[in-house]
Design an enzyme around this catalytic site. Structure first.
Site, PDB file in Angstrom:
ATOM      1  N   ASP A   1      42.318  42.310  48.772  1.00  0.00           N
ATOM      2  CA  ASP A   1      43.496  42.346  47.895  1.00  0.00           C
ATOM      3  C   ASP A   1      44.795  42.387  48.686  1.00  0.00           C
ATOM      4  O   ASP A   1      44.897  43.112  49.688  1.00  0.00           O
ATOM      5  CB  ASP A   1      43.462  43.622  47.027  1.00  0.00           C
ATOM      6  CG  ASP A   1      42.772  43.406  45.695  1.00  0.00           C
ATOM      7  OD1 ASP A   1      42.819  42.279  45.174  1.00  0.00           O
ATOM      8  OD2 ASP A   1      42.189  44.378  45.182  1.00  0.00           O
TER       9      ASP A   1
ATOM     10  N   ASP B   1      42.077  46.856  46.377  1.00  0.00           N
ATOM     11  CA  ASP B   1      43.086  47.909  46.537  1.00  0.00           C
ATOM     12  C   ASP B   1      42.655  49.159  45.771  1.00  0.00           C
ATOM     13  O   ASP B   1      43.264  50.218  45.897  1.00  0.00           O
ATOM     14  CB  ASP B   1      44.483  47.428  46.128  1.00  0.00           C
ATOM     15  CG  ASP B   1      44.537  46.955  44.691  1.00  0.00           C
ATOM     16  OD1 ASP B   1      43.475  46.874  44.033  1.00  0.00           O
ATOM     17  OD2 ASP B   1      45.658  46.673  44.212  1.00  0.00           O
ATOM     18  N   SER B   2      41.535  49.045  45.024  1.00  0.00           N
ATOM     19  CA  SER B   2      40.932  50.229  44.411  1.00  0.00           C
ATOM     20  C   SER B   2      40.478  51.224  45.480  1.00  0.00           C
ATOM     21  O   SER B   2      40.139  52.363  45.145  1.00  0.00           O
ATOM     22  CB  SER B   2      39.740  49.827  43.532  1.00  0.00           C
ATOM     23  OG  SER B   2      38.848  49.003  44.255  1.00  0.00           O
TER      24      SER B   2
ATOM     25  N   GLU C   1      47.306  39.653  41.940  1.00  0.00           N
ATOM     26  CA  GLU C   1      47.323  39.839  40.489  1.00  0.00           C
ATOM     27  C   GLU C   1      48.518  39.131  39.857  1.00  0.00           C
ATOM     28  O   GLU C   1      49.625  39.183  40.395  1.00  0.00           O
ATOM     29  CB  GLU C   1      47.407  41.344  40.161  1.00  0.00           C
ATOM     30  CG  GLU C   1      46.244  42.141  40.703  1.00  0.00           C
ATOM     31  CD  GLU C   1      46.321  43.627  40.363  1.00  0.00           C
ATOM     32  OE1 GLU C   1      47.271  44.044  39.647  1.00  0.00           O
ATOM     33  OE2 GLU C   1      45.436  44.368  40.812  1.00  0.00           O
TER      34      GLU C   1
ATOM     35  N   GLU D   1      39.861  40.708  33.998  1.00  0.00           N
ATOM     36  CA  GLU D   1      39.573  42.144  33.825  1.00  0.00           C
ATOM     37  C   GLU D   1      40.006  42.606  32.435  1.00  0.00           C
ATOM     38  O   GLU D   1      41.134  42.337  31.989  1.00  0.00           O
ATOM     39  CB  GLU D   1      40.312  42.951  34.914  1.00  0.00           C
ATOM     40  CG  GLU D   1      40.067  44.455  34.776  1.00  0.00           C
ATOM     41  CD  GLU D   1      40.469  45.266  36.003  1.00  0.00           C
ATOM     42  OE1 GLU D   1      40.905  44.675  37.010  1.00  0.00           O
ATOM     43  OE2 GLU D   1      40.323  46.505  35.932  1.00  0.00           O
TER      44      GLU D   1
END
Ligand code: KIV
Length: 282
Positions: free
Chosen positions: A102, A63-64, A133, A200
């Site tokens: 994602d 999704d970055s 996440e 992360e």
């Protein structure tokens, strides 16, 4: 030699091709054999093909994409439709790497049914594994996804979709209680059915402990050298984004190369030296 013995991340130039198609079991084998695997983000055809040719094992349609391609300042702005579009572009462009996509912010926090509905759409778009996440709170979603036949990659530590509640980009798990909580979350994700876990912005020794504790592969980003695999946003890896966070190493200078090429193009156009006769039709 059996395919699995080549496994993943064979150093380039060794002439060993690795598996024709990277599967989740290859990542598991890699962990068991202590052979790190490589993962990069990818969002479009030509970069995905370059990473496939370089032997990258896993491509993450992160999704970055919202912050690296679409000009947003947070991944919370990335939509499910964005994820479907870019997942399709990458999946149509490569064959060998495992493709992970994602779940966008807001598409799974609302419950297992939403997670499965959006996960199914990402799989239909070409993803082979879905990343989401969070820790304990999303165990029901992971159970529902894996029961629906959708493989899951968890994501712990700094979770960018929670940037607001985490008060910015900060290393997580620094004190003993927070490190214990991360380790408990990792075990909970594994028990729920996750086949791999991204860690992360986590202290290296905490990531090493989690990698030891769980039997599924961990993938580090800003989590030290002990994880079973490593991931970077490709524009950071290639020196395109100009982001120089402590955990990033730029393996190229793509932004400067691109700027040089564009400036030369501009000069040759304004001087009328491009296009030349060799670029023109009779
Ligand atoms: O979206 C993304 O690029 C990611 C990586 C930072 C792991 O989730």
């Amino acid at each position: 030699m059996r395919l699995q013995e080549h496994i993943v991340s064979t150093p380039s130039g060794t002439g060993s091709a690795g598996p024709a198609k990277v599967r989740i079991r290859h990542l598991q084998d890699a962990k068991e054999r202590g052979r790190p695997f490589s993962m990069l983000t990818a969002y479009d055809q030509f970069s995905a093909q370059a990473f496939e040719a370089a032997g990258i094992d896993v491509l993450l349609v992160g999704d970055s994409v919202g912050t690296t391609v679409l000009g947003h300042d947070s991944t919370t702005a990335t939509t499910h439709q964005d994820m479907l579009t870019f997942t399709g572009a990458v999946a149509r462009s490569v064959h060998r790497p495992l493709i992970v996509a994602d779940l966008a912010f807001g598409t799974y926090e609302t419950g297992p049914a939403d997670a499965v509905r959006h996960g199914v759409e990402l799989i239909r778009a070409g993803a082979e594994m879905i990343k989401l996440e969070g820790g304990h709170a999303i165990v029901p979603q992971i159970q529902a996804l894996t029961q629906a036949g959708i493989p899951v990659m968890g994501h712990l530590g700094f979770t960018p979709q929670s940037v607001n509640s985490l008060s910015g980009h900060r290393v997580q798990g620094r004190d003993a209680a927070a490190a214990d909580q991360l380790a408990e979350d990792a075990v909970a994700l594994q028990e729920a059915g996750a086949s791999a876990i991204v860690l992360e912005l986590v202290p290296a020794q905490v990531a090493a402990r989690i990698t030891e504790v769980v039997h599924v592969p961990t993938v580090g980003i800003g989590a030290g050298p002990s994880c079973d695999g490593q991931v970077l946003v490709w524009q950071d890896m290639a020196g395109m984004s100009g982001f120089h966070g402590k955990f990033v190493k730029a393996f190229g200078d793509l932004r400067a190369d691109l700027q040089r090429a564009a400036a030369q193009y501009r000069d040759e156009v304004t001087e009328r030296s491009y296009p030349g006769p060799e670029h023109s039709f009779d």
